[in-house]
Design a protein around this motif. Sequence first.
Motif, PDB file in Angstrom:
ATOM      1  N   TRP A  21     -60.490  16.142-107.428  1.00 20.70           N
ATOM      2  CA  TRP A  21     -61.557  15.538-106.353  1.00 20.70           C
ATOM      3  C   TRP A  21     -61.416  16.650-105.000  1.00 20.70           C
ATOM      4  CZ3 TRP A  21     -58.968  11.711-102.030  1.00 20.70           C
ATOM      5  CH2 TRP A  21     -60.030  11.487-101.316  1.00 20.70           C
ATOM      6  N   ARG A  22     -60.408  17.157-104.648  1.00 19.39           N
ATOM      7  CA  ARG A  22     -60.328  18.175-103.760  1.00 19.39           C
ATOM      8  C   ARG A  22     -60.522  19.617-103.804  1.00 19.39           C
ATOM      9  NH1 ARG A  22     -57.781  15.132 -99.258  1.00 19.39           N
ATOM     10  NH2 ARG A  22     -56.626  13.348-100.132  1.00 19.39           N
ATOM     11  N   ASP A  49     -58.375  14.950-114.399  1.00 21.20           N
ATOM     12  CA  ASP A  49     -59.200  13.824-114.088  1.00 21.20           C
ATOM     13  C   ASP A  49     -60.241  14.336-113.105  1.00 21.20           C
ATOM     14  OD1 ASP A  49     -59.144  10.747-113.296  1.00 21.20           O
ATOM     15  OD2 ASP A  49     -59.318  11.581-111.465  1.00 21.20           O
ATOM     16  N   SER A 159     -61.562   1.600-112.728  1.00 21.53           N
ATOM     17  CA  SER A 159     -60.768   2.511-111.573  1.00 21.53           C
ATOM     18  C   SER A 159     -60.968   1.068-110.410  1.00 21.53           C
ATOM     19  CB  SER A 159     -61.174   3.908-111.318  1.00 21.53           C
ATOM     20  OG  SER A 159     -60.451   4.273-110.087  1.00 21.53           O
ATOM     21  N   ASN A 160     -59.999   0.828-109.453  1.00 25.12           N
ATOM     22  CA  ASN A 160     -60.072   0.126-108.437  1.00 25.12           C
ATOM     23  C   ASN A 160     -60.587  -1.147-108.614  1.00 25.12           C
ATOM     24  OD1 ASN A 160     -59.425   2.602-106.629  1.00 25.12           O
ATOM     25  ND2 ASN A 160     -61.558   3.133-107.357  1.00 25.12           N
ATOM     26  N   GLN A 181     -57.245   2.802-112.963  1.00 28.41           N
ATOM     27  CA  GLN A 181     -56.731   3.938-112.117  1.00 28.41           C
ATOM     28  C   GLN A 181     -57.055   3.212-110.684  1.00 28.41           C
ATOM     29  OE1 GLN A 181     -58.547   8.213-110.684  1.00 28.41           O
ATOM     30  NE2 GLN A 181     -57.859   8.094-112.704  1.00 28.41           N
ATOM     31  N   SER A 211     -53.891   9.533-105.257  1.00 24.78           N
ATOM     32  CA  SER A 211     -53.326   9.791-104.093  1.00 24.78           C
ATOM     33  C   SER A 211     -51.789   9.566-104.127  1.00 24.78           C
ATOM     34  CB  SER A 211     -53.799   9.013-102.966  1.00 24.78           C
ATOM     35  OG  SER A 211     -55.192   9.636-102.541  1.00 24.78           O
ATOM     36  N   LEU A 213     -49.356  11.087-103.178  1.00 26.13           N
ATOM     37  CA  LEU A 213     -48.824  11.648-101.760  1.00 26.13           C
ATOM     38  C   LEU A 213     -49.378  10.904-100.590  1.00 26.13           C
ATOM     39  CD1 LEU A 213     -48.089  15.283-102.808  1.00 26.13           C
ATOM     40  CD2 LEU A 213     -46.617  13.392-103.288  1.00 26.13           C
ATOM     41  N   GLY A 215     -52.342  11.250-100.036  1.00 21.05           N
ATOM     42  CA  GLY A 215     -53.497  12.417 -99.628  1.00 21.05           C
ATOM     43  C   GLY A 215     -52.600  13.118 -98.637  1.00 21.05           C
ATOM     44  N   VAL A 263     -51.643  10.959-110.458  1.00 22.55           N
ATOM     45  CA  VAL A 263     -52.794  11.862-110.467  1.00 22.55           C
ATOM     46  C   VAL A 263     -52.590  12.899-109.259  1.00 22.55           C
ATOM     47  CG1 VAL A 263     -55.213  12.283-110.563  1.00 22.55           C
ATOM     48  CG2 VAL A 263     -54.288  10.275-111.370  1.00 22.55           C
ATOM     49  N   THR A 266     -52.963  18.483-105.459  1.00 20.74           N
ATOM     50  CA  THR A 266     -52.941  19.902-104.533  1.00 20.74           C
ATOM     51  C   THR A 266     -53.859  20.768-105.262  1.00 20.74           C
ATOM     52  OG1 THR A 266     -51.299  21.315-103.815  1.00 20.74           O
ATOM     53  CG2 THR A 266     -51.074  20.279-106.006  1.00 20.74           C
ATOM     54  N   ASN A 267     -54.095  21.601-103.985  1.00 19.86           N
ATOM     55  CA  ASN A 267     -54.983  22.927-104.489  1.00 19.86           C
ATOM     56  C   ASN A 267     -54.156  24.195-104.675  1.00 19.86           C
ATOM     57  OD1 ASN A 267     -57.781  22.579-104.759  1.00 19.86           O
ATOM     58  ND2 ASN A 267     -57.831  21.519-102.800  1.00 19.86           N
ATOM     59  N   LYS A 268     -52.650  23.872-104.281  1.00 17.55           N
ATOM     60  CA  LYS A 268     -51.656  25.174-104.240  1.00 17.55           C
ATOM     61  C   LYS A 268     -50.910  25.223-105.762  1.00 17.55           C
ATOM     62  CE  LYS A 268     -51.284  25.760 -99.367  1.00 17.55           C
ATOM     63  NZ  LYS A 268     -52.062  24.619 -98.707  1.00 17.55           N
ATOM     64  N   ARG A 271     -47.434  24.152-105.223  1.00 19.10           N
ATOM     65  CA  ARG A 271     -47.246  22.774-105.155  1.00 19.10           C
ATOM     66  C   ARG A 271     -47.258  21.851-106.275  1.00 19.10           C
ATOM     67  NH1 ARG A 271     -49.526  21.500 -99.455  1.00 19.10           N
ATOM     68  NH2 ARG A 271     -48.048  22.171 -98.304  1.00 19.10           N
TER      69      ARG A 271
HETATM   70  N1  NAP Z   1     -60.423   6.769-108.761  1.00 17.77           N
HETATM   71  C1  NAP Z   1     -60.559   6.907-107.341  1.00 17.77           C
HETATM   72  O1  NAP Z   1     -60.885   5.984-106.891  1.00 17.77           O
HETATM   73  C2  NAP Z   1     -59.542   7.981-106.843  1.00 17.77           C
HETATM   74  C3  NAP Z   1     -59.461   8.203-105.544  1.00 17.77           C
HETATM   75  C4  NAP Z   1     -59.119   9.296-104.911  1.00 17.77           C
HETATM   76  C5  NAP Z   1     -58.411  10.110-105.689  1.00 17.77           C
HETATM   77  N2  NAP Z   1     -58.734  10.067-107.055  1.00 17.77           N
HETATM   78  C6  NAP Z   1     -57.946  10.995-107.910  1.00 17.77           C
HETATM   79  O2  NAP Z   1     -56.570  11.359-107.669  1.00 17.77           O
HETATM   80  C7  NAP Z   1     -56.144  12.755-107.139  1.00 17.77           C
HETATM   81  C8  NAP Z   1     -55.408  12.907-106.280  1.00 17.77           C
HETATM   82  O3  NAP Z   1     -55.661  12.396-104.846  1.00 17.77           O
HETATM   83  P1  NAP Z   1     -55.207  13.039-103.736  1.00 17.77           P
HETATM   84  O4  NAP Z   1     -55.789  14.602-103.708  1.00 17.77           O
HETATM   85  O5  NAP Z   1     -55.489  12.236-102.587  1.00 17.77           O
HETATM   86  O6  NAP Z   1     -53.807  13.414-103.856  1.00 17.77           O
HETATM   87  P2  NAP Z   1     -52.558  13.584-102.917  1.00 17.77           P
HETATM   88  O7  NAP Z   1     -51.477  14.139-103.888  1.00 17.77           O
HETATM   89  O8  NAP Z   1     -51.945  12.374-102.338  1.00 17.77           O
HETATM   90  O9  NAP Z   1     -53.060  14.434-101.860  1.00 17.77           O
HETATM   91  C9  NAP Z   1     -53.426  15.613-102.043  1.00 17.77           C
HETATM   92  C10 NAP Z   1     -53.302  16.175-100.577  1.00 17.77           C
HETATM   93  O10 NAP Z   1     -51.858  16.157-100.120  1.00 17.77           O
HETATM   94  C11 NAP Z   1     -51.584  17.558 -99.568  1.00 17.77           C
HETATM   95  N3  NAP Z   1     -50.386  18.116 -99.861  1.00 17.77           N
HETATM   96  C12 NAP Z   1     -49.727  18.040-100.990  1.00 17.77           C
HETATM   97  N4  NAP Z   1     -48.429  18.272-100.564  1.00 17.77           N
HETATM   98  C13 NAP Z   1     -48.399  18.380 -99.357  1.00 17.77           C
HETATM   99  C14 NAP Z   1     -47.114  18.909 -98.461  1.00 17.77           C
HETATM  100  N5  NAP Z   1     -45.911  19.215 -98.971  1.00 17.77           N
HETATM  101  N6  NAP Z   1     -47.478  18.957 -97.009  1.00 17.77           N
HETATM  102  C15 NAP Z   1     -48.726  18.703 -96.465  1.00 17.77           C
HETATM  103  N7  NAP Z   1     -49.796  18.439 -97.503  1.00 17.77           N
HETATM  104  C16 NAP Z   1     -49.599  18.293 -98.856  1.00 17.77           C
HETATM  105  C17 NAP Z   1     -52.604  18.310-100.509  1.00 17.77           C
HETATM  106  O11 NAP Z   1     -52.877  19.689 -99.576  1.00 17.77           O
HETATM  107  P3  NAP Z   1     -52.623  21.130-100.291  1.00 17.77           P
HETATM  108  O12 NAP Z   1     -53.716  21.266-101.326  1.00 17.77           O
HETATM  109  O13 NAP Z   1     -52.908  22.061 -99.551  1.00 17.77           O
HETATM  110  O14 NAP Z   1     -51.593  21.074-101.374  1.00 17.77           O
HETATM  111  C18 NAP Z   1     -53.893  17.879-100.664  1.00 17.77           C
HETATM  112  O15 NAP Z   1     -54.838  17.852 -99.476  1.00 17.77           O
HETATM  113  C19 NAP Z   1     -57.784  13.295-106.932  1.00 17.77           C
HETATM  114  O16 NAP Z   1     -57.966  14.654-107.277  1.00 17.77           O
HETATM  115  C20 NAP Z   1     -58.658  12.418-107.896  1.00 17.77           C
HETATM  116  O17 NAP Z   1     -58.523  12.956-109.057  1.00 17.77           O
HETATM  117  C21 NAP Z   1     -59.054   8.852-107.557  1.00 17.77           C
END
Ligand code: NAP
Length: 301
Positions: A21-22, A49, A159-160, A181, A211, A213, A215, A263, A266-268, A271
Amino acid sequence: MKRIKLAPPGPEFSRMVYGTWRIFDTKPTAQEINRRLHTCLELGITTIDTAEIYGLYEVEEVLGTALALSPGLRDKFELVTKAGIYVPCSHHPACRTAHYNATGPQLLKSLESSLRLLGTDHVELFLAHRPDWLTRADDTAAGLNEMLRTGKIRVAGVSNYSVSQLDLLNAHMEQPLVTNQIEFHLLHPEPINDGTLNQCEKLGVRPMAWSPLAGGRIFDPANPAAPRLAAAAKSMAARYNGATLEQLAYAWILAHPSHPLPVIGTNKLERLQSAAQADAIVLEREDWYALWEAAQGRKIP
Ligand SMILES: NC(=O)c1ccc[n+]([C@@H]2O[C@H](COP(=O)([O-])OP(=O)(O)OC[C@H]3O[C@@H](n4cnc5c(N)ncnc54)[C@H](OP(=O)(O)O)[C@@H]3O)[C@@H](O)[C@H]2O)c1
């Protein structure tokens, strides 16, 4: 990285999934995404995903390009995509208002587009991204059943969806749905008590937790739960080889008896590597509850 069957007949996915997603947050090139995909494989993360709408309908194309850079790479992954959300943008010039559309014909059209952009003739799992309040379940199911019959998807899920929405759709499916999901993490534990995770357990299907973490909000100093979680994680880290809050937050999800698949977002790369180690952490019961209390800011009832 452990592997897990999403439902009794399969498919088998990696215990943790990489989410895209990100993926545009850091404006990566296709080569950089290709390197990230190789890192996923090295870590045992074989499930990716994505969704039609990610990056305003542009992520799937870049992901497809990144996969095509290494011959045979696509076949090393299980691909998950979703469709059914439409928002006004250059890819949908006729769209006036953001809306859901989970009619069979629309989902079929979106799947064709996803397959073309991803450069593949099938995906392992296709999800109806959101329940569409204006579509009958038999209409959505007709589209999903057609995808299954043609082999363009191996299994279908949602999903949802609420418990009753999933039940209703399942009643029209020729092959049962294999996942829901959902948003599930320390700051959003509601699926534990609203029946969503119980339904997955009862049906023998694994939920996917988006999400994991929150988000990034579990680290946000402006969030009152963040310092409490940081302190709780610090107090228990020694029992888990110095695990970080991030790893404990994944382990908290993995510990639920419905066996959710987090799921990762992160983009790092570092991490991603640290996330992948979380599947080896088995949280002790009391630590699981301590993290719940720290997240909620109250004692268990
Ligand atoms: N089905 C749905 O409706 C739905 C909705 C939302 C998401 N999704 C799926 O779920 C996946 C994950 O969602 P998400 O991206 O929200 O997941 P997440 O892992 O909760 O959040 C990722 C965010 O947290 C940051 N982060 C991670 N570790 C960190 C740390 N130690 N300190 C500060 N920030 C930190 C990341 O930044 P960095 O990149 O800098 O690490 C990134 O911006 C999505 O890619 C998508 O595939 C599905």
